[in-house]
Design a protein around this motif. Structure first.
Motif, PDB file in Angstrom:
ATOM      1  N   ILE A   1       0.819  -1.219   0.000  1.00  0.00           N
ATOM      2  CA  ILE A   1       0.000   0.000   0.000  1.00  0.00           C
ATOM      3  C   ILE A   1       0.852   1.267   0.000  1.00  0.00           C
ATOM      4  N   SER A   2       2.163   1.114  -0.137  1.00  0.00           N
ATOM      5  CA  SER A   2       3.064   2.247   0.074  1.00  0.00           C
ATOM      6  C   SER A   2       2.802   3.410  -0.866  1.00  0.00           C
ATOM      7  N   ALA A   3       2.464   3.134  -2.127  1.00  0.00           N
ATOM      8  CA  ALA A   3       2.347   4.204  -3.122  1.00  0.00           C
ATOM      9  C   ALA A   3       0.916   4.641  -3.391  1.00  0.00           C
ATOM     10  N   GLU A   4      -0.036   4.169  -2.623  1.00  0.00           N
ATOM     11  CA  GLU A   4      -1.426   4.575  -2.845  1.00  0.00           C
ATOM     12  C   GLU A   4      -1.575   6.068  -2.544  1.00  0.00           C
ATOM     13  N   PRO A   5      -2.027   6.878  -3.528  1.00  0.00           N
ATOM     14  CA  PRO A   5      -2.110   8.337  -3.324  1.00  0.00           C
ATOM     15  C   PRO A   5      -2.918   8.741  -2.096  1.00  0.00           C
ATOM     16  N   ALA A   6      -4.029   8.065  -1.861  1.00  0.00           N
ATOM     17  CA  ALA A   6      -4.866   8.431  -0.706  1.00  0.00           C
ATOM     18  C   ALA A   6      -4.122   8.208   0.599  1.00  0.00           C
ATOM     19  N   MET A   7      -3.326   7.136   0.677  1.00  0.00           N
ATOM     20  CA  MET A   7      -2.565   6.858   1.896  1.00  0.00           C
ATOM     21  C   MET A   7      -1.453   7.880   2.088  1.00  0.00           C
ATOM     22  N   ILE A   8      -0.821   8.288   1.000  1.00  0.00           N
ATOM     23  CA  ILE A   8       0.238   9.300   1.105  1.00  0.00           C
ATOM     24  C   ILE A   8      -0.326  10.604   1.665  1.00  0.00           C
ATOM     25  N   VAL A   9      -1.478  11.012   1.143  1.00  0.00           N
ATOM     26  CA  VAL A   9      -2.117  12.237   1.623  1.00  0.00           C
ATOM     27  C   VAL A   9      -2.517  12.098   3.082  1.00  0.00           C
ATOM     28  N   ARG A  10      -3.065  10.944   3.439  1.00  0.00           N
ATOM     29  CA  ARG A  10      -3.500  10.723   4.823  1.00  0.00           C
ATOM     30  C   ARG A  10      -2.321  10.789   5.795  1.00  0.00           C
ATOM     31  N   ARG A  11      -1.198  10.208   5.416  1.00  0.00           N
ATOM     32  CA  ARG A  11      -0.019  10.249   6.298  1.00  0.00           C
ATOM     33  C   ARG A  11       0.440  11.689   6.521  1.00  0.00           C
ATOM     34  N   ARG A  12       0.485  12.450   5.464  1.00  0.00           N
ATOM     35  CA  ARG A  12       0.880  13.858   5.580  1.00  0.00           C
ATOM     36  C   ARG A  12      -0.092  14.625   6.473  1.00  0.00           C
ATOM     37  N   GLU A  13      -1.375  14.362   6.351  1.00  0.00           N
ATOM     38  CA  GLU A  13      -2.374  15.041   7.185  1.00  0.00           C
ATOM     39  C   GLU A  13      -2.163  14.735   8.660  1.00  0.00           C
ATOM     40  N   VAL A  14      -1.855  13.487   8.973  1.00  0.00           N
ATOM     41  CA  VAL A  14      -1.612  13.118  10.375  1.00  0.00           C
ATOM     42  C   VAL A  14      -0.369  13.832  10.902  1.00  0.00           C
ATOM     43  N   ALA A  15       0.695  13.872  10.090  1.00  0.00           N
ATOM     44  CA  ALA A  15       1.910  14.577  10.515  1.00  0.00           C
ATOM     45  C   ALA A  15       1.634  16.051  10.758  1.00  0.00           C
ATOM     46  N   ALA A  16       0.780  16.650   9.930  1.00  0.00           N
ATOM     47  CA  ALA A  16       0.485  18.079  10.054  1.00  0.00           C
ATOM     48  C   ALA A  16      -0.169  18.418  11.391  1.00  0.00           C
ATOM     49  N   LEU A  17      -0.825  17.456  12.008  1.00  0.00           N
ATOM     50  CA  LEU A  17      -1.432  17.690  13.328  1.00  0.00           C
ATOM     51  C   LEU A  17      -0.365  17.965  14.382  1.00  0.00           C
ATOM     52  N   SER A  18       0.878  17.559  14.101  1.00  0.00           N
ATOM     53  CA  SER A  18       1.972  17.712  15.066  1.00  0.00           C
ATOM     54  C   SER A  18       2.997  18.738  14.609  1.00  0.00           C
ATOM     55  N   ASP A  19       2.602  19.663  13.732  1.00  0.00           N
ATOM     56  CA  ASP A  19       3.539  20.674  13.252  1.00  0.00           C
ATOM     57  C   ASP A  19       4.073  21.488  14.433  1.00  0.00           C
ATOM     58  N   TRP A  20       5.387  21.696  14.451  1.00  0.00           N
ATOM     59  CA  TRP A  20       6.002  22.389  15.582  1.00  0.00           C
ATOM     60  C   TRP A  20       5.463  23.813  15.761  1.00  0.00           C
ATOM     61  N   GLN A  21       5.092  24.475  14.683  1.00  0.00           N
ATOM     62  CA  GLN A  21       4.604  25.836  14.820  1.00  0.00           C
ATOM     63  C   GLN A  21       3.360  25.877  15.714  1.00  0.00           C
ATOM     64  N   GLY A  22       2.427  24.966  15.474  1.00  0.00           N
ATOM     65  CA  GLY A  22       1.235  24.903  16.321  1.00  0.00           C
ATOM     66  C   GLY A  22       1.560  24.540  17.750  1.00  0.00           C
ATOM     67  N   ARG A  23       2.481  23.585  17.933  1.00  0.00           N
ATOM     68  CA  ARG A  23       2.901  23.197  19.275  1.00  0.00           C
ATOM     69  C   ARG A  23       3.452  24.413  20.037  1.00  0.00           C
ATOM     70  N   LEU A  24       4.349  25.169  19.381  1.00  0.00           N
ATOM     71  CA  LEU A  24       5.001  26.294  20.055  1.00  0.00           C
ATOM     72  C   LEU A  24       4.008  27.402  20.390  1.00  0.00           C
ATOM     73  N   GLU A  25       3.043  27.626  19.520  1.00  0.00           N
ATOM     74  CA  GLU A  25       2.044  28.650  19.812  1.00  0.00           C
ATOM     75  C   GLU A  25       1.200  28.264  21.025  1.00  0.00           C
ATOM     76  N   ALA A  26       0.839  26.993  21.127  1.00  0.00           N
ATOM     77  CA  ALA A  26       0.046  26.539  22.283  1.00  0.00           C
ATOM     78  C   ALA A  26       0.869  26.619  23.568  1.00  0.00           C
ATOM     79  N   MET A  27       2.128  26.220  23.497  1.00  0.00           N
ATOM     80  CA  MET A  27       3.003  26.319  24.669  1.00  0.00           C
ATOM     81  C   MET A  27       3.189  27.778  25.076  1.00  0.00           C
ATOM     82  N   SER A  28       3.402  28.648  24.082  1.00  0.00           N
ATOM     83  CA  SER A  28       3.609  30.067  24.365  1.00  0.00           C
ATOM     84  C   SER A  28       2.415  30.683  25.083  1.00  0.00           C
ATOM     85  N   ALA A  29       1.213  30.313  24.681  1.00  0.00           N
ATOM     86  CA  ALA A  29       0.015  30.860  25.322  1.00  0.00           C
ATOM     87  C   ALA A  29      -0.007  30.509  26.810  1.00  0.00           C
TER      88      ALA A  29
END
Length: 399
Positions: free
Chosen positions: A360-388
């Motif tokens: 399933i490695s090259a399935e386009p839908a899976m590639i997009v889904r993996r990127r979406e999950v990673a985006a939930l942990s973007d450091w910019q969002g983490r740092l903004e929440a910590m800063s608040a």
């Protein structure tokens, strides 16, 4: 976002070693307009023979920066201190020498830079870190304990570490924990605990390569599929599992990126294995793109029960399938996102999982889904929440 603040980071890792949360936070906070005084790892245990090279490197860095009290500038608004201190815990004489002789040198370096009313952000719960916080803080300082590991599993001085961590939790204005188990443990002493797993810098790991990479030659492989791992080759890696799998699939290429020592000799001897050593963090995305499946082959232990592998989100940001041993934090992550494949620490089971991932490695839908999950942990969002949260605590401090 927090701005115009002096930030002291008491790190659990050296600046040039594996790029992880402490360096990401230092860079992110400096880019927001804060000045960061980054103190390299002062240790959790006494050095052993295998640590000789790192001790020699530390002494060399300290000597080169002697005129500036062991401090060098490594990025815009980031000043790195390579302190010479004795290992934590142990005899009272050792603790006394740290408190009276060595730690004041760090305080003097901070004063020389003009650090005032610092936000003190520690990743270490040792007696050395606690004493350093006491020497550096002012009435307006906010103290943050970032609990990123169960360090009691890494030292013979477990009782002393539990005692110093308890003191640190009492000192702290905020506690950030990277997994639920550590969060619950810290909350028994300090109720101001917030869950912040390590993230990923999406800009460093774009889904499509945007510029030519100087390390392209490193990513050429003789045969496919390519099974890859990024991270330290340390005692938490299941070498027996890896060796058995590599021997069972001699037509596959197995690539390992990260620092390694003699413990990796069992892999280096195998003809279908490539040990690339440690690369610059900015080179990793190019190399990971050459992998067909990314792996996290950790042993199951009391320590890995609380380890949240940073590499998972880096793999996912590049759309790669991931197979990991079923350590508790990875299983909990997958229960939320259903984007990984986990396996027992058994060669046949892990190979089956890799083969499933290859299908399933090259399935386009899976590639997009993996990127979406990673985006939930973007450091910019983490740092903004910590800063608040930090800004809320700063407002409670005396003017």
């Amino acid at each position: 976002m927090l701005k115009q603040q002096d930030i002291v980071i008491i790190s659990s890792i050296d600046w040039r070693f594996l790029w992880q949360g402490p360096q990401e936070i230092a860079i992110g906070m400096s880019r927001a307009g804060n000045r960061v005084f980054y103190i390299e790892n002062t240790g959790v245990r006494s050095p052993e023979l295998r640590d000789l090279a790192r001790v020699r490197t530390r002494f060399g860095r300290w000597a080169r920066a002697l005129r500036s009290f062991g401090v060098q500038r490594h990025a815009e608004n980031v000043f790195v201190c390579s302190p010479l201190v004795l290992p934590p815990f142990g005899p009272k004489l050792r603790q006394w020498l740290n408190r009276v002789v060595f730690l004041p040198l760090i305080r003097r370096a901070a004063c020389r830079l003009g650090v005032r009313d610092a936000l003190i952000w520690t990743f270490l719960p040792t007696d050395t870190a606690v004493e350093l916080i006491r020497q550096l803080r002012s009435p307006r300082s906010v103290v943050v304990y970032h609990c990123a590991a169960d360090f009691s599993q890494l030292t013979p001085y477990r009782t002393q570490l539990h005692r110093s961590e308890h003191s640190l939790l009492q000192l702290s204005d905020l506690v950030f924990a990277i997994c639920p188990e550590l969060s619950e443990r810290c909350a028994t002493v300090n109720p101001r605990v917030h869950l912040f797993p390590y993230g990923v810098d999406l800009a460093t790991f774009p889904l499509v390569e945007q510029t030519p990479n100087n390390g392209q030659a490193r990513a050429r492989h003789n045969s496919r599929p390519v099974i890859g791992y990024v991270g330290g080759m340390h005692r938490h890696v299941d070498f027996s599992l890896l060796a058995a799998m590599i021997r069972s699939r001699p037509d596959w290429t197995w690539v390992f990126v990260g620092p390694y020592d003699r413990t990796a000799h069992v892999l280096a001897e195998l003809p279908n294995t490539r040990l690339l050593g440690q690369l610059q963090h900015r080179e990793l995305a190019h190399v990971i793109r050459s992998f067909d499946v990314c792996i996290v082959p950790y042993v199951k232990s009391d320590y890995t029960r609380t380890v949240v592998p940073v590499k998972i989100n880096e793999y996912l940001a590049l759309g790669k399938p991931v197979v990991s041993t079923d350590i508790q934090p990875v299983v909990e992550f997958n229960e939320l996102h259903h984007v990984l494949i986990t396996s027992e620490n058994k060669p046949a089971a892990f190979i089956d999982a890799i083969e499933s991932a290859l299908r399933i490695s090259a399935e386009p839908a899976m590639i997009v889904r993996r990127r979406e999950v990673a985006a939930l942990s973007d450091w910019q969002g983490r740092l903004e929440a910590m800063s608040a949260l930090i800004e809320d605590r700063l407002r409670e401090k005396p003017p």
